[in-house]
Design an enzyme around this catalytic site. Structure first.
Site, PDB file in Angstrom:
ATOM      1  N   GLN A   1     -44.410   9.241  37.848  1.00  0.00           N
ATOM      2  CA  GLN A   1     -45.304   8.473  36.962  1.00  0.00           C
ATOM      3  C   GLN A   1     -46.385   7.721  37.734  1.00  0.00           C
ATOM      4  O   GLN A   1     -47.353   7.248  37.147  1.00  0.00           O
ATOM      5  CB  GLN A   1     -44.503   7.469  36.127  1.00  0.00           C
ATOM      6  CG  GLN A   1     -43.605   8.138  35.099  1.00  0.00           C
ATOM      7  CD  GLN A   1     -42.917   7.094  34.242  1.00  0.00           C
ATOM      8  OE1 GLN A   1     -41.911   6.533  34.652  1.00  0.00           O
ATOM      9  NE2 GLN A   1     -43.473   6.824  33.076  1.00  0.00           N
TER      10      GLN A   1
ATOM     11  N   LEU B   1     -43.820   4.626  29.773  1.00  0.00           N
ATOM     12  CA  LEU B   1     -45.088   4.054  30.256  1.00  0.00           C
ATOM     13  C   LEU B   1     -46.185   5.114  30.367  1.00  0.00           C
ATOM     14  O   LEU B   1     -47.366   4.778  30.382  1.00  0.00           O
ATOM     15  CB  LEU B   1     -44.879   3.356  31.606  1.00  0.00           C
ATOM     16  CG  LEU B   1     -44.013   2.083  31.566  1.00  0.00           C
ATOM     17  CD1 LEU B   1     -43.774   1.550  32.971  1.00  0.00           C
ATOM     18  CD2 LEU B   1     -44.642   1.002  30.683  1.00  0.00           C
TER      19      LEU B   1
ATOM     20  N   HIS C   1     -33.461   8.980  30.690  1.00  0.00           N
ATOM     21  CA  HIS C   1     -34.906   9.140  30.549  1.00  0.00           C
ATOM     22  C   HIS C   1     -35.571   9.253  31.931  1.00  0.00           C
ATOM     23  O   HIS C   1     -36.407  10.133  32.153  1.00  0.00           O
ATOM     24  CB  HIS C   1     -35.467   7.931  29.772  1.00  0.00           C
ATOM     25  CG  HIS C   1     -36.949   7.930  29.594  1.00  0.00           C
ATOM     26  ND1 HIS C   1     -37.560   8.104  28.363  1.00  0.00           N
ATOM     27  CD2 HIS C   1     -37.957   7.769  30.479  1.00  0.00           C
ATOM     28  CE1 HIS C   1     -38.876   8.050  28.525  1.00  0.00           C
ATOM     29  NE2 HIS C   1     -39.143   7.842  29.800  1.00  0.00           N
ATOM     30  N   GLU C   2     -35.168   8.368  32.853  1.00  0.00           N
ATOM     31  CA  GLU C   2     -35.793   8.356  34.183  1.00  0.00           C
ATOM     32  C   GLU C   2     -35.401   9.584  35.003  1.00  0.00           C
ATOM     33  O   GLU C   2     -36.232  10.163  35.699  1.00  0.00           O
ATOM     34  CB  GLU C   2     -35.445   7.077  34.948  1.00  0.00           C
ATOM     35  CG  GLU C   2     -35.913   5.775  34.283  1.00  0.00           C
ATOM     36  CD  GLU C   2     -37.359   5.786  33.834  1.00  0.00           C
ATOM     37  OE1 GLU C   2     -38.201   6.430  34.497  1.00  0.00           O
ATOM     38  OE2 GLU C   2     -37.663   5.168  32.791  1.00  0.00           O
TER      39      GLU C   2
HETATM   40 NI    NI Z   1     -40.849   7.530  30.914  1.00  0.00          NI
END
Ligand code: NI
Length: 169
Positions: free
Chosen positions: A50, A93, A134-135
């Site tokens: 990310q 995010l 999720h990560e």
């Molecule tokens: Ni995410």
């Protein structure tokens, strides 16, 4: 240092991360930057892809920086056990303003290395379990939007295109 967060459809987000092999000062300083970036964005989890780094590193802190005990660094993590099911909303995010309900295991056990390379196991329930899954998905290049139905995904992607056209994405 606050790093810039990549938004969908940046290709780095859909690329599997490389395993980390060097546990040095550079890694620890990068992990510090990841926490700083996550707190600045008011997130509870952030994965290296990310911020444009295709490596298997993620940081999690459900307290948003309020409780140092909740800081969790997962390097080269693997889910070794999962049980139960939870269907709840989550965000990312890399997808500001998009929230979708996703099915996840209710409890997971993760095996990972810390910032010094030491292996450990951590268990997560409910929100922590969701966040870990999720990560870790991010490290495999999997985005939460691909874990929802095609119809809902099309609606979310339409919303993103609209925001892009308005210059708000
Ligand atoms: Ni995410």
């Amino acid at each position: 240092m606050i790093l810039s967060i990549r938004k969908y459809p940046d290709p780095v987000l859909q690329q599997p991360g490389e395993p980390v092999t060097e546990f040095d000062k550079t890694l620890r300083s990068f992990i510090g930057d990841m926490f700083e970036t996550m707190y600045a964005a008011q997130g509870i989890g952030l994965a290296a892809p990310q911020v444009g780094v295709s490596k298997r590193i993620t940081v999690i802190d459900l307290s948003g920086g309020k409780d140092p005990e909740q800081r969790l660094v997962l390097v080269n993590p693997e889910i070794v056990e999962r049980s139960g099911r939870l269907y709840d909303e989550e965000g990312c995010l890399s997808f500001p303003e998009i929230r979708e309900k996703v099915v996840r295991a209710a409890t997971v056990k993760v095996r990972a290395q810390d910032e010094h390379g030491k292996w450990f196991e951590a268990e997560g329930e409910e929100l922590l379990s969701r966040c870990m899954q999720h990560e870790i998905d991010h490290l495999d290049g999997i985005l939460f939007i691909f874990r929802i139905s095609g119809l809902k995904r099309d609606l979310a992607l339409r919303k993103i295109r609209k925001l892009q056209r308005a210059g708000e994405w």
